[in-house]
Design a protein around this motif. Structure first.
Motif, PDB file in Angstrom:
ATOM      1  N   THR A  47       0.883  -1.138   0.006  1.00  0.00           N
ATOM      2  CA  THR A  47      -0.137  -0.003   0.089  1.00  0.00           C
ATOM      3  C   THR A  47       0.524   1.279  -0.064  1.00  0.00           C
ATOM      4  O   THR A  47       0.673   2.290  -0.947  1.00  0.00           O
ATOM      5  N   GLU A 130      -4.514  -4.853  -2.409  1.00  0.00           N
ATOM      6  CA  GLU A 130      -5.698  -6.119  -1.919  1.00  0.00           C
ATOM      7  C   GLU A 130      -5.979  -6.955  -3.304  1.00  0.00           C
ATOM      8  O   GLU A 130      -6.287  -8.107  -3.215  1.00  0.00           O
ATOM      9  N   ARG A 211      -6.593   3.973   5.935  1.00  0.00           N
ATOM     10  CA  ARG A 211      -5.459   3.200   6.190  1.00  0.00           C
ATOM     11  C   ARG A 211      -5.907   2.134   7.381  1.00  0.00           C
ATOM     12  O   ARG A 211      -6.702   2.375   8.328  1.00  0.00           O
ATOM     13  N   GLY A 213      -7.784  -0.378   6.999  1.00  0.00           N
ATOM     14  CA  GLY A 213      -9.051  -0.702   6.629  1.00  0.00           C
ATOM     15  C   GLY A 213      -9.319  -1.964   6.715  1.00  0.00           C
ATOM     16  O   GLY A 213     -10.750  -2.213   6.975  1.00  0.00           O
ATOM     17  N   SER A 214      -8.493  -2.936   6.611  1.00  0.00           N
ATOM     18  CA  SER A 214      -8.950  -4.242   6.406  1.00  0.00           C
ATOM     19  C   SER A 214      -9.625  -4.940   7.817  1.00  0.00           C
ATOM     20  O   SER A 214     -10.553  -5.807   7.734  1.00  0.00           O
TER      21      SER A 214
HETATM   22  N1  ASP Z   1      -3.571  -2.185   3.130  1.00  0.00           N
HETATM   23  C1  ASP Z   1      -4.297  -1.263   3.393  1.00  0.00           C
HETATM   24  C2  ASP Z   1      -3.131  -0.458   4.365  1.00  0.00           C
HETATM   25  O1  ASP Z   1      -2.062  -0.755   4.476  1.00  0.00           O
HETATM   26  C3  ASP Z   1      -5.092  -1.712   4.550  1.00  0.00           C
HETATM   27  C4  ASP Z   1      -4.877  -2.679   5.647  1.00  0.00           C
HETATM   28  O2  ASP Z   1      -3.844  -3.343   5.676  1.00  0.00           O
HETATM   29  O3  ASP Z   1      -5.481  -2.865   6.504  1.00  0.00           O
HETATM   30  O4  ASP Z   1      -3.612   0.362   4.998  1.00  0.00           O
END
Ligand code: ASP
Ligand code: MG
Length: 469
Positions: A47, A130, A211, A213-214
């Motif tokens: 990301t 993702e 950020r 957010g998963s």
């Molecule tokens: N890939 C995204 C981030 O790094 C979401 C996550 O990892 O939760 O912010």
């Protein structure tokens, strides 16, 4: 049928080997009686790399984009090769990866052409992290003989408004769609692998949830499906009584109430999306934080029913660094309604978040804690907006400070907690500069000099014998 939603973060899916491990964890927990929905983050650091690539594209750096495209493709192909043993399954996955990286390249080239990076294009770029990890995890599951399908958050049915970068969830709509899309898959025994972090507007435009957010995606899925539990697999054993780097004897907390866990995540015990626990709390779905590299450890369980025992009034103590205090003072503020409102309004308009507030009864000053990197902007804005008004005399600030937050729902209505906290601090000869206790009584937060922060945390951890819980 029982249902468990499992979320795997960037470290858990960092390499092909890790992804195989993740697939085995899923396989071990899935059965005829228990469906599993997996939610995955982008591979570690991807990301951040996408943000950088988008910014280089905006500057017109074609050479960077060309190299980046090659590198990101190679990394994901190598990861898939390591994660998936069956040649045909690997090839199928590789095809998806090649086609998605091709799309990403088109988007980045578009940014180069228009020389502009809107929050909307940024979300489209970010979604590829993702969109590249989910097919690999799904392929690894098939490699183990499970049925699986990968879906984007939008395809799964997560619907948001069009506040790109930090989109707001439309839960009712989402619930309906997610059920419709995922229940048939679960019924036939398949494991849906959902891209974390990304969603879509009603018109199908890609959005992101902010950020980290998963975690939020996982609890949204859990709430929408009425799951039995949501497991957040991460790289630590769970939420801890303190940062083990500060207090080596810190312990994993076995059980917490939602309200406590929310405070802990807000105060940075684990970098979690600030809204992540909301959907689970609302629906009363237990959330378990577990260590992907130590799956025998039960981790931390966050539930609605958790009985708060007064004897463990204090559960954790955390240190929040990189903050600053602003004090707005002036005798004229005494009894002048609207002063506080004005201060908050000015900062709110500048998008400056206030972490802590304190006003003495004398009303001669208001102190606020904000993030340190916003200090200059905050002070300038306040000076421009407030000085010259007869009721404000000065705006001062201190940036060599930190917040110590003492948390635990059992503190509510328990006399003597504050006195024990501050006696412990005083015994170390540490000066407290500002104090705030939320009326929720879930936490007591105070400001000390930055250099005293770690000592303060250790003193409180010891006073409440948190290592022995
Ligand atoms: N890939 C995204 C981030 O790094 C979401 C996550 O990892 O939760 O912010
Ligand atoms: Mg991540």
């Amino acid at each position: 049928m029982k249902k468990i939603v499992m979320k795997f973060g960037g470290t858990s899916v960092a390499t092909g080997k890790n992804i195989r491990h993740v697939a085995k964890l899923i396989a071990n927990n899935r059965s005829e009686e228990c469906g599993v929905v997996a939610v995955v983050s982008a591979l570690e650091d991807v990301t951040n790399q996408l943000i950088q690539a988008a910014e280089e594209a905006k500057k017109g750096n074609r050479e960077y984009i060309r190299k980046f495209k090659q590198e990101i493709l190679e990394r994901h192909l190598a990861t898939a090769k390591e994660a998936i043993k069956d040649k045909q399954l690997e090839d199928e996955t590789a095809q998806v990866l090649v086609s998605r990286v091709g799309e990403l390249e088109q988007v980045l080239k578009g940014i180069v052409y228009v020389n502009e990076l809107s929050p909307k294009s940024m979300d489209t770029v970010l979604s590829f992290g993702e969109k590249l990890s989910a097919p690999i995890v799904s392929g690894a599951l098939k490699d183990l003989g499970l049925e699986s399908e990968h879906l984007t958050g939008g395809e799964a049915g997560i619907v948001t408004d069009s506040n790109f970068g930090e989109a707001g969830l439309l839960m009712n709509f989402t619930k309906f769609q997610v059920k419709k899309n995922l229940e048939p898959l679960l019924k036939k025994g398949a494991v849906p692998v959902i891209t974390g972090f990304i969603a879509a507007t009603q018109d199908g435009e890609t959005t992101t949830l902010g950020r980290g957010g998963s975690d939020y995606t996982a609890t949204i899925m859990g709430a929408a499906l009425g799951a039995d539990e949501v497991w957040i697999w991460t790289d630590v054993n769970g939420l801890m009584t303190a940062d083990p780097k500060i207090v080596p004897s810190a312990k994993t907390i076995n059980e917490l109430a939602f309200q406590e866990a929310t405070e802990l995540t807000i105060f940075g015990a684990k970098a979690m999306h600030p809204r992540a626990l909301e959907p689970a709390r609302k629906e009363g779905i237990p959330v378990r934080i577990r260590n992907v590299f130590n799956p025998d450890n039960p981790g931390t369980l966050i539930t609605k029913e958790h009985k708060i025992k007064t004897k463990d009034g204090v559960k954790a103590v955390t240190l929040v660094r990189n903050v600053a205090v602003i004090t707005v003072s002036g005798a004229g503020m005494v009894g002048a309604p609207g002063t506080a409102a004005k201060v908050f309004e000015v900062l709110g308009k500048e998008n400056i978040n206030i972490l802590m507030i304190s006003q003495s009864v004398s009303e001669a000053n208001i102190s606020l804690v904000i993030q340190r990197n916003l200090l200059e902007r905050a002070v300038n804005t306040l000076e421009i907006a407030l000085l010259g008004r007869d009721f404000i005399r000065e705006v001062t600030s201190e940036d060599d400070v930190c917040v110590v937050a003492v948390l635990g729902a059992g503190m509510k209505g328990m006399p003597g907690v504050a006195s024990r906290i501050f006696s412990a601090v005083a015994r170390e000869g540490i000066n407290v500069r500002m104090i705030a206790q939320g009326s929720s009584e879930l936490n007591v937060s105070f400001i000390v000099k930055e250099t005293d922060g770690e000592e303060t945390v250790r003193a409180i951890h010891k006073e409440f014998k948190l290592s022995q819980k």
